[in-house]
Design an enzyme around this catalytic site. Structure first.
Site, PDB file in Angstrom:
ATOM      1  N   ARG A  39      -3.879  -1.399 -10.710  1.00 24.19           N
ATOM      2  CA  ARG A  39      -2.598  -1.946 -11.141  1.00 24.19           C
ATOM      3  C   ARG A  39      -2.778  -3.454 -11.268  1.00 24.19           C
ATOM      4  NH1 ARG A  39      -1.346   2.483 -12.300  1.00 24.19           N
ATOM      5  NH2 ARG A  39       0.412   3.741 -11.570  1.00 24.19           N
ATOM      6  N   GLU A  49       3.176  -5.548 -17.847  1.00 23.23           N
ATOM      7  CA  GLU A  49       2.780  -4.754 -19.023  1.00 23.23           C
ATOM      8  C   GLU A  49       4.016  -4.315 -19.797  1.00 23.23           C
ATOM      9  OE1 GLU A  49       0.560  -1.392 -17.616  1.00 23.23           O
ATOM     10  OE2 GLU A  49      -0.825  -2.637 -16.504  1.00 23.23           O
ATOM     11  N   HIS A  99      -3.702   0.022 -20.706  1.00 21.92           N
ATOM     12  CA  HIS A  99      -3.381   0.967 -19.621  1.00 21.92           C
ATOM     13  C   HIS A  99      -3.526   2.410 -20.110  1.00 21.92           C
ATOM     14  CE1 HIS A  99      -0.873   1.611 -15.730  1.00 21.92           C
ATOM     15  NE2 HIS A  99      -1.747   2.586 -15.909  1.00 21.92           N
TER      16      HIS A  99
HETATM   17  P1  NAP Z   1      -6.370   7.259  -3.637  1.00 16.05           P
HETATM   18  O1  NAP Z   1      -7.339   8.366  -3.572  1.00 16.05           O
HETATM   19  O2  NAP Z   1      -5.154   7.313  -2.771  1.00 16.05           O
HETATM   20  O3  NAP Z   1      -7.180   5.905  -3.346  1.00 16.05           O
HETATM   21  C1  NAP Z   1      -6.525   4.706  -3.237  1.00 16.05           C
HETATM   22  C2  NAP Z   1      -7.373   3.636  -2.594  1.00 16.05           C
HETATM   23  O4  NAP Z   1      -6.449   2.573  -2.264  1.00 16.05           O
HETATM   24  C3  NAP Z   1      -8.042   4.076  -1.312  1.00 16.05           C
HETATM   25  O5  NAP Z   1      -9.356   3.601  -1.281  1.00 16.05           O
HETATM   26  C4  NAP Z   1      -7.207   3.408  -0.235  1.00 16.05           C
HETATM   27  O6  NAP Z   1      -7.935   2.908   0.845  1.00 16.05           O
HETATM   28  C5  NAP Z   1      -6.662   2.191  -0.921  1.00 16.05           C
HETATM   29  N1  NAP Z   1      -5.415   1.791  -0.256  1.00 16.05           N
HETATM   30  C6  NAP Z   1      -4.260   2.485  -0.175  1.00 16.05           C
HETATM   31  N2  NAP Z   1      -3.343   1.788   0.531  1.00 16.05           N
HETATM   32  C7  NAP Z   1      -3.947   0.640   0.906  1.00 16.05           C
HETATM   33  C8  NAP Z   1      -3.534  -0.480   1.661  1.00 16.05           C
HETATM   34  N3  NAP Z   1      -2.292  -0.557   2.169  1.00 16.05           N
HETATM   35  N4  NAP Z   1      -4.422  -1.486   1.862  1.00 16.05           N
HETATM   36  C9  NAP Z   1      -5.673  -1.394   1.364  1.00 16.05           C
HETATM   37  N5  NAP Z   1      -6.123  -0.356   0.631  1.00 16.05           N
HETATM   38  C10 NAP Z   1      -5.280   0.652   0.412  1.00 16.05           C
HETATM   39  O7  NAP Z   1      -5.816   7.043  -5.103  1.00 16.05           O
HETATM   40  P2  NAP Z   1      -6.512   7.401  -6.494  1.00 16.05           P
HETATM   41  O8  NAP Z   1      -6.102   8.747  -6.926  1.00 16.05           O
HETATM   42  O9  NAP Z   1      -7.955   7.071  -6.422  1.00 16.05           O
HETATM   43  O10 NAP Z   1      -5.755   6.357  -7.457  1.00 16.05           O
HETATM   44  C11 NAP Z   1      -5.889   4.977  -7.240  1.00 16.05           C
HETATM   45  C12 NAP Z   1      -4.964   4.199  -8.139  1.00 16.05           C
HETATM   46  O11 NAP Z   1      -5.494   4.137  -9.448  1.00 16.05           O
HETATM   47  C13 NAP Z   1      -3.572   4.782  -8.353  1.00 16.05           C
HETATM   48  O12 NAP Z   1      -2.715   4.530  -7.262  1.00 16.05           O
HETATM   49  C14 NAP Z   1      -3.124   4.083  -9.610  1.00 16.05           C
HETATM   50  O13 NAP Z   1      -2.468   2.871  -9.296  1.00 16.05           O
HETATM   51  C15 NAP Z   1      -4.431   3.790 -10.324  1.00 16.05           C
HETATM   52  N6  NAP Z   1      -4.560   4.565 -11.570  1.00 16.05           N
HETATM   53  C16 NAP Z   1      -4.651   3.904 -12.751  1.00 16.05           C
HETATM   54  C17 NAP Z   1      -4.775   4.628 -13.922  1.00 16.05           C
HETATM   55  C18 NAP Z   1      -4.924   3.936 -15.253  1.00 16.05           C
HETATM   56  O14 NAP Z   1      -4.523   4.492 -16.259  1.00 16.05           O
HETATM   57  N7  NAP Z   1      -5.525   2.769 -15.308  1.00 16.05           N
HETATM   58  C19 NAP Z   1      -4.752   6.024 -13.908  1.00 16.05           C
HETATM   59  C20 NAP Z   1      -4.657   6.659 -12.683  1.00 16.05           C
HETATM   60  C21 NAP Z   1      -4.565   5.924 -11.512  1.00 16.05           C
HETATM   61  P3  NAP Z   1      -8.666   3.799   1.947  1.00 16.05           P
HETATM   62  O15 NAP Z   1      -9.929   4.237   1.270  1.00 16.05           O
HETATM   63  O16 NAP Z   1      -8.878   2.818   3.057  1.00 16.05           O
HETATM   64  O17 NAP Z   1      -7.739   4.922   2.264  1.00 16.05           O
END
Ligand code: NAP
Length: 315
Positions: free
Chosen positions: A234, A263, A281
């Site tokens: 994000r 955005e 995005h």
């Molecule tokens: P996920 O499995 O929940 O992983 C999220 C990561 O964020 C984990 O490594 C987690 O850390 C970290 N995190 C969460 N809360 C935190 C905090 N308070 N402080 C520090 N680190 C924190 O999520 P995911 O499925 O991989 O998705 C990740 C993100 O990608 C989504 O939330 C979304 O914003 C983004 N995304 C973007 C697109 C796009 O089109 N560009 C598409 C899909 C998703 P830990 O490893 O320590 O738990």
């Protein structure tokens, strides 16, 4: 016909819209700001929202829907929804994890390669006739064998790391705790330590207030003038102003960005930078994955309305 129990908000594809109509005969709204203007009798029967992220869905909207029990988000990132406010009101939130991991990881790697190998500029070099007039374009930078640092080794972060490992890159990562990873991957307890150890910093964090500016000016400085930032998370997770300053002043080699603050009206300073690859995005934006996300959203809604267990609950 019974009043609609489902409210659909956001810009859906024709296929998703048709499927939602077919399965739920919902009521459609253009944005969250229209909720409070609905007649009370219509608001009272709403039990679920199918949400596709425009605007912020907060306590005021939830309070306008006294029988709301589910917000089914289209997308894995649910930072536009006030989940704490939902939990306080016994409203469940669901998202669409995992089905988009491959696409987002593919795009992150493609962006990293395109930025370093200047693939967009190379295409322009050919199309504009410059190749024929001036010959070879300037040399670009090698990716394979470099050092990659993943900020947030979650579902998507892990998929990115696995792909970059196949490019013979050394994998470093930062998460809040160490993960079960292949031998040789290096854990860093904080993002500054990670940034100082790598050439490419790939950000795969969740968005929202807790990770606001997580990649801060100090981390950007630690990455240094030969470093490249890739962000598919994000716009909020990086101190964007500090990143722009560093990109403009040669204190960062480059960036490849799919996400931004504000955005789609992003900071105009990005447009002038040749060392930045810009994407709209579109991490999960393939026909196949968007269909899977739509299906998962509808499965969650159907289960909720039938009193069954939710497939992918957030709270
Ligand atoms: P996920 O499995 O929940 O992983 C999220 C990561 O964020 C984990 O490594 C987690 O850390 C970290 N995190 C969460 N809360 C935190 C905090 N308070 N402080 C520090 N680190 C924190 O999520 P995911 O499925 O991989 O998705 C990740 C993100 O990608 C989504 O939330 C979304 O914003 C983004 N995304 C973007 C697109 C796009 O089109 N560009 C598409 C899909 C998703 P830990 O490893 O320590 O738990």
């Amino acid at each position: 016909m019974a009043e609609a129990e489902l409210l659909c908000i956001g810009g859906y594809s024709d296929n998703d819209r048709a499927a939602l109509d077919r399965d739920f005969a919902p009521r459609w709204l253009g944005g969250v700001d229209e909720i409070e203007g609905l007649p009370k009798a219509d608001r009272d029967v709403i039990r679920a929202i199918a949400f596709k992220g425009h605007g912020t869905l907060g306590a005021n909207q939830m309070d306008a829907l006294p029988n709301l029990g589910l917000i089914a988000n289209y997308g894995v990132g649910y930072d536009a929804i006030d989940v704490a406010a939902a939990s306080e009101r016994d409203i469940k939130v669901t998202n669409t994890p995992d089905v988009l991991n491959d696409d987002v990881a593919d795009l992150a790697v493609a962006m990293l390669l395109a930025q370093s190998r200047r693939i967009v500029q190379g295409s322009d070099w050919v199309r504009s006739g410059t190749w024929a007039k001036q010959g070879e374009m300037a040399l670009n930078r090698k990716v394979s064998g470099g050092r990659a640092g993943i900020v947030g080794l979650g579902r998507i972060g892990r998929e990115i790391a696995d792909r970059l490992a196949a490019f013979k890159m050394q994998i470093h990562y930062h998460s809040r705790s160490e993960k079960d990873v292949p031998d040789g991957w290096v854990y860093h307890a904080d993002p500054v330590s990670l940034a100082s150890a790598v050439d490419y910093l790939v950000v795969a964090l969740v968005g929202g207030p807790e990770t606001m500016g997580y990649v801060n000016a100090e981390a950007i400085s630690a990455l240094g003038p030969d470093g490249v930032i890739v962000n598919i998370s994000r716009g909020t997770t990086i101190d964007e102003a500090a990143m722009l300053d560093a990109l403009e002043n040669g204190r960062l080699r480059g960036a490849a960005l799919d996400v931004f603050l504000n955005e789609p009206d992003i900071d105009k300073r990005f447009m002038a930078l040749d060392n930045v690859l810009l994407q709209p995005h579109q991490g999960s934006g393939t026909v196949e994955t968007r269909a899977a996300m739509g299906q998962l959203q509808r499965d969650n809604i159907a289960n909720f309305l039938a009193g069954r267990e939710l497939v992918t609950p957030v709270n």
